[in-house]
Structure formats: structure tokens, C-alpha cells
Write an enzyme that holds these catalytic residues in place. Structure first.
Site, PDB file in Angstrom:
ATOM      1  N   CYS A  96      35.825  43.217  35.528  1.00  0.00           N
ATOM      2  CA  CYS A  96      35.136  42.778  36.827  1.00  0.00           C
ATOM      3  C   CYS A  96      35.574  43.383  38.063  1.00  0.00           C
ATOM      4  CB  CYS A  96      35.015  41.370  36.819  1.00  0.00           C
ATOM      5  SG  CYS A  96      34.039  40.602  37.982  1.00  0.00           S
ATOM      6  N   CYS A 122      35.847  40.661  40.855  1.00  0.00           N
ATOM      7  CA  CYS A 122      36.904  39.640  40.534  1.00  0.00           C
ATOM      8  C   CYS A 122      38.383  39.976  40.875  1.00  0.00           C
ATOM      9  CB  CYS A 122      36.822  39.230  39.270  1.00  0.00           C
ATOM     10  SG  CYS A 122      35.053  38.532  38.708  1.00  0.00           S
ATOM     11  N   ASP A 123      38.696  41.249  40.237  1.00  0.00           N
ATOM     12  CA  ASP A 123      40.092  41.493  40.503  1.00  0.00           C
ATOM     13  C   ASP A 123      40.367  42.785  41.106  1.00  0.00           C
ATOM     14  OD1 ASP A 123      40.498  39.467  38.549  1.00  0.00           O
ATOM     15  OD2 ASP A 123      39.806  40.760  36.770  1.00  0.00           O
TER      16      ASP A 123
END
Length: 318
Positions: free
Chosen positions: A133, A136-137
Site C-alpha cells: 500500500c 499507507c507507507d
């Protein structure tokens, strides 16, 4: 017999449980025996979920979801659903332990699973440089060298997004051409931070405590080479967890559960769906939570109509 059983313990499932419990529906949530919390359990720092300006660890966020659901009276059961009977007015949920539970309605929120490469080092380094992701990261890879595996739209989108943070982004693809849409290809080709590694498959992800690179095998001549990296993003697709409802609920062409417009109503009366299992596009914790809210409200209205003896219209996919 229960009023509602919720299957799934990610943001969608627990949000549905919070709303259902506050409506005095006394929901039973079947969480799973081993994977409680969904994909966020594999995410370290979550910085894009509203209400946590300093960020929060994925497992901690899901613990708060569960705590809030239980506070209002949700019963959480740590078991796995092995079969479902969804037709008729009484829905039956059969668990791995052999127990059977019945309810007037079911909310199905089992999410989706990122497709994995299935190579050495992938599981060990998940959350330590290996991610599925970018939104997300990606922030954690500022001025780092990273790679994206894949050749479709999602891979090009991830690679382009990651150039906001990384100093260098490799795209590793097993063929010599992409299957991504033309516009997504053009954006990636035009980005000076992106470099393509063609005709290559990841054979192994390297590193002990943190990702340090990948071992690549040529799909042309079988030769092996190492590529030094600080992180690897895998973008080879997602599979909605729909195996329990094949032949029981209508699915879309993308494999997700069909729902009626912006509602959570499925093709089966009294069955509602929420989260990534209905969403082939966004797949974010916050969007999953929103559809969990919708599912709980739809179930509440459905049950109220049943109690009042009002007719409930059939929902049929088109």
C-alpha cells in the site's frame, strides 16, 4: 436467534458492529481465529486515518475499533466461518468449531487480500520494507530507493505516487510491455524518477531485519542479478474474499460483491456487504469504515421493517 451477524473484523466489520450495537441490535461479530483486524494488522504507522494527527500503529487502531464495538455490546467470536446459508428469512452461519448461529440478517465484511509474490523473504520482511500500500507507507521512504512490482494500472499509480517521496523508483515487470492503460503508462514513462526493469521476476527479497534489495531472474534467459533497494511495493492485484458466497450472492465483473447503488444491499434479501469486499477501487480503511456504517443502517432499517410487518422489496442485480 440473532438479529444480525457480522462476518469480518476489519474497519468495515467493526464499524458496522459499533452502529448495530448502538441501535440495540446486539450483534455477533465473527472475527476469525487468526487474522483479527484485517489488513491494517500488517501496517505499521497509519497517518491518514482522521482523528490521529500524530499517527497510530495499525494493530493499535484496530484494537480501538474493537474496544469501541465491545463497549456498546458487540459480542466478538474468535472463530472462522466455513459455510453460509443465506436464502430464506433465517440466515445460518456455520463455524469451524462446528457451532451454528442463526440471524435475521447478515453483514458480510471479509475484505480483500493483497496478492503476494510467494517468494523467500516476503513474509519475514512484511512491514519492514515490504508493503502492498503506497498511500499507507510511501511517506516512510523519503529520499530512498524503492521498487514497485507489477505492470497494471495499480502498479503505475503506485509508482507515480511514490515519486513524491522516493529519490528513485524502479518498476519491475515480468514482460517487456505493460498492461496498464495508455494514460497511466505515459505518466510513468514521463516521470524522470521512474526506471523500468523489464523481463524480470522477483525471486527473493533480501534483508534480515530490514529490506536491502531483491534478487531478480530474467524471464528471457534465466540469468540472476541483485538490485539494491530500501523498500519494495507489491502491486499485482487484490482478491476480494468472496469464496464463502460464490453461488449465493451476485458478484460484479471485478469479483466483488454486487450491491444496489450506494447501499449495502446485496442480491439476497437480508444480506448486506461492506468494505473492500465491495470496493475494487479505493480500498482504504476510512472508506471501508464508511460502508460499514451504511451496512449497519441498512440492516437496522431492514429489521425494523420486519418487526413492523412492512414488505421489504427484493433486490435483484442487473
Amino acid at each position: 436467534m440473532r438479529q444480525v451477524i457480522i462476518i469480518g473484523s476489519g474497519p468495515a466489520g467493526f464499524t458496522a458492529a459499533i452502529y448495530a450495537a448502538r441501535a440495540n441490535l446486539e450483534p455477533l461479530l465473527v472475527a476469525s481465529s487468526v487474522e483479527v483486524g484485517g489488513e491494517l494488522m500488517n501496517t505499521t504507522e497509519v497517518e491518514n486515518f482522521p482523528g490521529f494527527p500524530e499517527g497510530i500503529q495499525g494493530p493499535e487502531l484496530m484494537a480501538k475499533f474493537q474496544e469501541q464495538a465491545e463497549k456498546f455490546g458487540t459480542e466478538v467470536l474468535y472463530d472462522d466461518v466455513v459455510s453460509l446459508e443465506l436464502d430464506g428469512p433465517v440466515k445460518k452461519v456455520v463455524l469451524g468449531s462446528g457451532a451454528e448461529h442463526e440471524a435475521s440478517s447478515v453483514i458480510y465484511a471479509t475484505g480483500s487480500a493483497y496478492r503476494k509474490l510467494g517468494v523467500e523473504g516476503e513474509e519475514r520482511l512484511s512491514g519492514h520494507g515490504v508493503s502492498w500500500c503506497a498511500t499507507c507507507d510511501g511517506f516512510f521512504f523519503r529520499e530512498r530507493t524503492i521498487a514497485v512490482v507489477g505492470g497494471g494500472d495499480s502498479a503505475m499509480e503506485e509508482a507515480t505516487f511514490l515519486t513524491r517521496f522516493a529519490s528513485k523508483v524502479y518498476v519491475i515487470h515480468r514482460k517487456d510491455s505493460l498492461r496498464a492503460s495508455k494514460i497511466m503508462q505515459e505518466r510513468a514513462f514521463a516521470n524522470e524518477k521512474i526506471e523500468f526493469v523489464w523481463n524480470s521476476e522477483v525471486e527473493e527479497i533480501l534483508g534480515d531485519a530490514e529490506t536491502t534489495g531483491v534478487r531478480l531472474r530474467s524471464t528471457v534467459d534465466g540469468s540472476v542479478s541483485d538490485l539494491a533497494l530500501d523498500g519494495l511495493f507489491i502491486a499485482i492485484g487484490n482478491d476480494p474474499r468472496t469464496h464463502l458466497v460464490h453461488g449465493k450472492l451476485d458478484l460484479t465483473s471485478e469479483g466483488t460483491i454486487w450491491v444496489d447503488g450506494r447501499s449495502s444491499r446485496t442480491s439476497q434479501r437480508g444480506v448486506f456487504a461492506a468494505g473492500d469486499v465491495i470496493d475494487p477501487t479505493y480500498r482504504q480503511a476510512i472508506t471501508a469504515a464508511g460502508t460499514g456504517t451504511i451496512a449497519a443502517l441498512d440492516a437496522e432499517h431492514f429489521l425494523a421493517d420486519l418487526a413492523d410487518g412492512a414488505p421489504v422489496a427484493e433486490t435483484v442485480a442487473v
